[in-house]
Design a protein around this motif. Structure first.
Motif, PDB file in Angstrom:
ATOM      1  N   GLU A  53       0.835  -1.215   0.000  1.00  0.00           N
ATOM      2  CA  GLU A  53       0.000   0.000   0.000  1.00  0.00           C
ATOM      3  C   GLU A  53       0.860   1.252   0.000  1.00  0.00           C
ATOM      4  O   GLU A  53       0.572   2.217  -0.708  1.00  0.00           O
ATOM      5  N   LEU A  54       1.925   1.228   0.790  1.00  0.00           N
ATOM      6  CA  LEU A  54       2.826   2.372   0.853  1.00  0.00           C
ATOM      7  C   LEU A  54       3.523   2.586  -0.494  1.00  0.00           C
ATOM      8  O   LEU A  54       3.682   3.718  -0.946  1.00  0.00           O
ATOM      9  N   LYS A  55       3.894   1.486  -1.133  1.00  0.00           N
ATOM     10  CA  LYS A  55       4.540   1.582  -2.445  1.00  0.00           C
ATOM     11  C   LYS A  55       3.588   2.211  -3.460  1.00  0.00           C
ATOM     12  O   LYS A  55       3.987   3.083  -4.243  1.00  0.00           O
ATOM     13  N   LYS A  56       2.332   1.786  -3.457  1.00  0.00           N
ATOM     14  CA  LYS A  56       1.337   2.371  -4.370  1.00  0.00           C
ATOM     15  C   LYS A  56       1.172   3.870  -4.121  1.00  0.00           C
ATOM     16  O   LYS A  56       1.050   4.661  -5.046  1.00  0.00           O
ATOM     17  N   GLU A  57       1.161   4.214  -2.853  1.00  0.00           N
ATOM     18  CA  GLU A  57       1.047   5.629  -2.476  1.00  0.00           C
ATOM     19  C   GLU A  57       2.236   6.425  -3.025  1.00  0.00           C
ATOM     20  O   GLU A  57       2.063   7.513  -3.590  1.00  0.00           O
ATOM     21  N   LYS A  76      10.989   8.303 -14.441  1.00  0.00           N
ATOM     22  CA  LYS A  76      10.427   7.216 -15.239  1.00  0.00           C
ATOM     23  C   LYS A  76       9.742   6.221 -14.301  1.00  0.00           C
ATOM     24  O   LYS A  76       8.687   5.702 -14.597  1.00  0.00           O
ATOM     25  N   ASN A  77      10.401   5.947 -13.185  1.00  0.00           N
ATOM     26  CA  ASN A  77       9.873   5.011 -12.187  1.00  0.00           C
ATOM     27  C   ASN A  77      10.137   5.524 -10.790  1.00  0.00           C
ATOM     28  O   ASN A  77      11.171   6.152 -10.532  1.00  0.00           O
ATOM     29  N   VAL A  78       9.221   5.240  -9.889  1.00  0.00           N
ATOM     30  CA  VAL A  78       9.476   5.435  -8.470  1.00  0.00           C
ATOM     31  C   VAL A  78      10.328   4.248  -8.020  1.00  0.00           C
ATOM     32  O   VAL A  78      10.001   3.097  -8.314  1.00  0.00           O
ATOM     33  N   VAL A  79      11.428   4.543  -7.364  1.00  0.00           N
ATOM     34  CA  VAL A  79      12.303   3.480  -6.847  1.00  0.00           C
ATOM     35  C   VAL A  79      12.036   3.404  -5.345  1.00  0.00           C
ATOM     36  O   VAL A  79      12.647   4.094  -4.541  1.00  0.00           O
ATOM     37  N   PHE A  80      11.076   2.566  -5.002  1.00  0.00           N
ATOM     38  CA  PHE A  80      10.546   2.530  -3.642  1.00  0.00           C
ATOM     39  C   PHE A  80      11.537   1.955  -2.636  1.00  0.00           C
ATOM     40  O   PHE A  80      11.694   2.452  -1.539  1.00  0.00           O
ATOM     41  N   TYR A 108       7.928   8.490   3.369  1.00  0.00           N
ATOM     42  CA  TYR A 108       7.890   7.099   2.883  1.00  0.00           C
ATOM     43  C   TYR A 108       8.969   6.259   3.564  1.00  0.00           C
ATOM     44  O   TYR A 108       8.714   5.127   3.961  1.00  0.00           O
ATOM     45  N   LEU A 109      10.153   6.832   3.704  1.00  0.00           N
ATOM     46  CA  LEU A 109      11.229   6.099   4.373  1.00  0.00           C
ATOM     47  C   LEU A 109      10.874   5.842   5.836  1.00  0.00           C
ATOM     48  O   LEU A 109      11.107   4.752   6.350  1.00  0.00           O
ATOM     49  N   ARG A 110      10.305   6.845   6.489  1.00  0.00           N
ATOM     50  CA  ARG A 110       9.909   6.661   7.893  1.00  0.00           C
ATOM     51  C   ARG A 110       8.932   5.498   8.040  1.00  0.00           C
ATOM     52  O   ARG A 110       9.033   4.703   8.974  1.00  0.00           O
TER      53      ARG A 110
END
Length: 196
Positions: A17-21, A35-39, A115-117
């Motif tokens: 869910e966090l990755k989608k966010e 180009k991409n989110v690098v989660f 996001y990192l937190r």
């Protein structure tokens, strides 16, 4: 410390869910150039989390953390001290590439750190290793000096934290490699100490 089994069963869902966010995030201008989110990726039960500053070109193209030249060097450093990449978690301060691989601004870092937190709350590592000055000044201390303070342990909010040189710095200046290799030995010593 053994984590609650019910909580662990929910981790993949919470992380997904966090990755989608993060992938839908448009909170800063980097959302328009990525180009991409690098989660981030790795073992969601990892005792060790490595945190870099942000994705480079190859990471932006693939959506995976530390897979370019810096990532290949990091993998070699892992291997040298017996770390299996599958057993750690790897993330970055910012999840989108800054154009021309510039340092992420304070604005970008403050916008993205949420996001990192959350990743840290979900994974609950015992050790956090900051890869480079940007990660160290964001997580450990704004006045952190990587050349003087690398390899030193800090205890923050029940985490053992340490910084070492970012692999890209080692590629630019191989003379720093000996210090970085020693930092990784210090990391393994700490890991073995807390596993007892």
């Amino acid at each position: 410390m053994v984590k609650n089994e019910v909580e662990m069963a929910n981790l993949p869902k919470r992380l997904a869910e966090l990755k989608k966010e993060a992938e839908a995030c448009e909170d800063c201008p980097l959302s328009k150039t990525r180009k991409n989110v690098v989660f981030g990726e790795g073992n969601i039960r990892a005792d060790i989390m490595f945190v870099g500053e942000g994705p480079g070109q190859v990471e932006d193209e693939t959506g995976h953390a530390f897979v370019g030249r810096s990532g290949q060097l990091l993998d070699k450093m892992f291997k040298d001290v017996g770390i299996n990449r599958k057993n750690v978690y790897i993330a970055n301060i910012v999840k989108c590439r800054v154009p021309n691989n510039a340092d992420p601004s304070v604005e970008y870092r403050l916008t993205c750190i949420k996001y990192l937190r959350e990743q840290v709350k979900i994974v609950k590592p015992k050790i956090i290793v900051c890869l480079g000055r940007i990660a160290a000044t964001t997580i450990i201390d704004p006045n952190f000096k990587i050349t003087k303070e690398h390899g030193i342990w800090y205890n923050r909010k029940n985490f053992f934290m340490m910084a070492t040189y970012h692999p890209s710095a080692l590629l630019r200046n191989p003379d720093l490699m000996k210090d970085a290799q020693n930092d990784f030995k210090i990391l393994i010593d700490k890991y073995n100490e807390i596993k007892k």
